[in-house]
Design an enzyme around this catalytic site. Structure first.
Site, PDB file in Angstrom:
ATOM      1  CE  LYS A   1      -8.578  -3.089   4.127  1.00 56.88           C
ATOM      2  NZ  LYS A   1      -7.935  -2.183   3.189  1.00 56.88           N
TER       3      LYS A   1
ATOM      4  CG  ASP B   1      -3.260   3.936   4.189  1.00 56.27           C
ATOM      5  OD1 ASP B   1      -4.317   3.748   4.821  1.00 56.27           O
ATOM      6  OD2 ASP B   1      -2.989   3.332   3.127  1.00 56.27           O
TER       7      ASP B   1
ATOM      8  CD1 TRP C   1      -2.233  -2.124   1.875  1.00 56.67           C
ATOM      9  CD2 TRP C   1      -3.024  -1.190  -0.002  1.00 56.67           C
ATOM     10  NE1 TRP C   1      -3.276  -2.896   1.412  1.00 56.67           N
ATOM     11  CE2 TRP C   1      -3.774  -2.352   0.274  1.00 56.67           C
ATOM     12  CE3 TRP C   1      -3.329  -0.445  -1.138  1.00 56.67           C
ATOM     13  CZ2 TRP C   1      -4.822  -2.783  -0.547  1.00 56.67           C
ATOM     14  CZ3 TRP C   1      -4.374  -0.865  -1.955  1.00 56.67           C
ATOM     15  CH2 TRP C   1      -5.103  -2.017  -1.655  1.00 56.67           C
TER      16      TRP C   1
HETATM   17  C1  LIG Z   1      -7.293  -1.753   2.118  1.00 58.65           C
HETATM   18  C2  LIG Z   1      -6.224  -0.738   2.164  1.00 58.65           C
HETATM   19  C3  LIG Z   1      -6.131   0.281   1.202  1.00 58.65           C
HETATM   20  C4  LIG Z   1      -7.057   0.378   0.019  1.00 58.65           C
HETATM   21  O1  LIG Z   1      -8.277   0.835   0.409  1.00 58.65           O
HETATM   22  P1  LIG Z   1      -9.452   1.143  -0.657  1.00 58.65           P
HETATM   23  O2  LIG Z   1     -10.497   1.733   0.225  1.00 58.65           O
HETATM   24  O3  LIG Z   1      -9.832  -0.168  -1.283  1.00 58.65           O
HETATM   25  O4  LIG Z   1      -8.923   2.095  -1.656  1.00 58.65           O
HETATM   26  C5  LIG Z   1      -5.129   1.221   1.358  1.00 58.65           C
HETATM   27  N1  LIG Z   1      -4.270   1.166   2.388  1.00 58.65           N
HETATM   28  C6  LIG Z   1      -4.320   0.200   3.317  1.00 58.65           C
HETATM   29  C7  LIG Z   1      -3.339   0.195   4.438  1.00 58.65           C
HETATM   30  C8  LIG Z   1      -5.303  -0.790   3.234  1.00 58.65           C
HETATM   31  O5  LIG Z   1      -5.356  -1.749   4.173  1.00 58.65           O
END
Ligand SMILES: *Cc1c(COP(=O)(O)O)cnc(C)c1O
Length: 368
Positions: free
Chosen positions: A196, A172, A102
């Site tokens: 999540k 993030d 990511w």
């Molecule tokens: C799942 C995830 C993403 C992507 O998220 P989307 O909402 O599908 O764009 C980005 N960063 C991390 C750390 C993730 O776990």
């Protein structure tokens, strides 16, 4: 009806109580005679839902007054672009710490917008570690420092965060927001796709220090943080159902006892699985170095690929869902977000022990 042992990485398990509450209100929200999906996003009923989501998040995370909370669309992935578009001016550099897929993706998008540098990378360890704080090379003229607080695919997590005096830290937190207490004031911006730890997909939470919200005349309206801040996340139609479910999840966290209690439970859940790995005499091998282990995504493999496949097949048979590692890395991964009950982790740990015992018996019989 029996609920599945759901270890999906995202979208992931939601609290059963939240789903039941949503079901109860599905046809009739707040006595309106309509579903939440059928009411105007500018109605009093929806206004109270979005305000509740915002105020609960502020309360639970203890978000200081000089921060704004935005509910956006496009997932965490759109933030990979929006962040540099809004916060990386010409003449400045964005510093990225690479700790997994990511963060690589975040960097790739930022490079399309402006100048970027890698402040540190854990690629040499196959992303099994988090770089030490004193190893970060933040650019001299950094506009911000970007980290991925929890690496969903590799199963590593930052324990302490960088303390930069002038440079805003951007995180993030898609896969560990609301999983433990953090000091929001250490960050310039925090973002997370909801699917999540916060709710269903469709809404992305952005917590941004107000001084970072600036006019940027060249940007498309929808891609400017200012548009959404000026309009209380109601510039256009927001994902109303997702925000409603987010508000129910936040209420559930509060009723449970807030982040202290959630953190205690998450530590307990993670310890069950990591102890099983550590006490298996090498039968299970954790991917992350112990000091970098994630409390949200537990990644491991078995001795060889055949045995890993057999484990996954038998686990599936026994009712465990979502234990396959990400398609890019293979192996096994148990995602144990807030909504995964402790007993489901106990069941998994016990299944792992039984599988090991059965298999060890079989191989020792074969060698006799
Ligand atoms: C799942 C995830 C993403 C992507 O998220 P989307 O909402 O599908 O764009 C980005 N960063 C991390 C750390 C993730 O776990």
């Amino acid at each position: 009806m029996k609920r599945a042992y759901n270890f999906n990485a995202g979208p992931a398990a939601l609290p059963e109580a939240v789903l039941a509450k949503a079901q109860e209100e599905f046809l009739n929200i707040n006595g309106s005679g309509m579903s939440v999906m059928e009411i105007s996003h500018r109605s009093k009923d929806f206004e109270s839902i979005i305000n509740k989501a915002k105020s609960l998040l502020i309360e639970l995370m203890d978000i200081p007054e000089d921060y704004d909370v935005l509910f956006l669309q496009g997932g965490a992935s759109l933030q990979f672009s929006m962040i540099p578009m809004n916060l990386l001016p010409e003449g400045k550099t964005a510093s990225y710490v690479l700790t997994g897929s990511w963060s690589e993706k975040a960097l790739k998008e930022a490079e399309k917008v402006g100048t970027c540098e890698v402040a540190a990378s854990a690629k040499e360890t196959n992303y099994s570690t988090i770089p030490a704080l004193d190893e970060l090379n933040v650019a001299e003229n950094a506009a911000y420092l970007h980290i991925t607080s929890n690496n969903t695919i590799f199963g590593t997590q930052w324990k302490d965060y960088p303390e930069t005096v002038e440079v805003p830290v951007i995180a993030d937190m898609s896969s560990d927001i609301l999983s433990k207490k953090i000091d929001v004031s250490k960050f310039g911006l925090i973002y997370a796709g909801a699917q999540k730890n916060l709710g269903p997909s469709g809404v992305t939470v952005v917590i941004i220090r107000k001084d970072l919200i600036q006019k940027n005349a060249g940007l498309p309206t929808m891609l400017s943080f200012q548009t959404h801040a000026d309009n209380d996340s109601l510039y256009n139609t927001p994902p109303t159902m997702s925000i409603y479910l987010l508000s129910l999840v936040l209420q559930w966290v509060k009723d449970l006892g807030g982040l202290e209690e959630i953190e205690r439970l998450n530590e307990q859940k993670a310890a069950l699985l990591y102890n099983t790995i550590d006490e298996s005499n090498g039968f299970y091998k954790g991917h992350a170095r112990p000091d970098s282990r994630s409390y949200m995504n537990v990644t491991f493999t078995l001795k060889n690929e055949d045995l890993t496949k057999q484990f996954l097949a038998e686990a599936k048979e026994a009712g465990f869902v979502g234990l396959n590692g990400h398609r890019s890395v293979g192996g096994c991964r148990a995602s144990i977000y807030n909504a995964v009950p402790l007993v489901h982790c106990e069941e998994l740990a016990s299944f792992m022990k039984k599988f090991q015992a059965a298999h060890t018996r079989k191989t020792s019989e074969q060698t006799v």
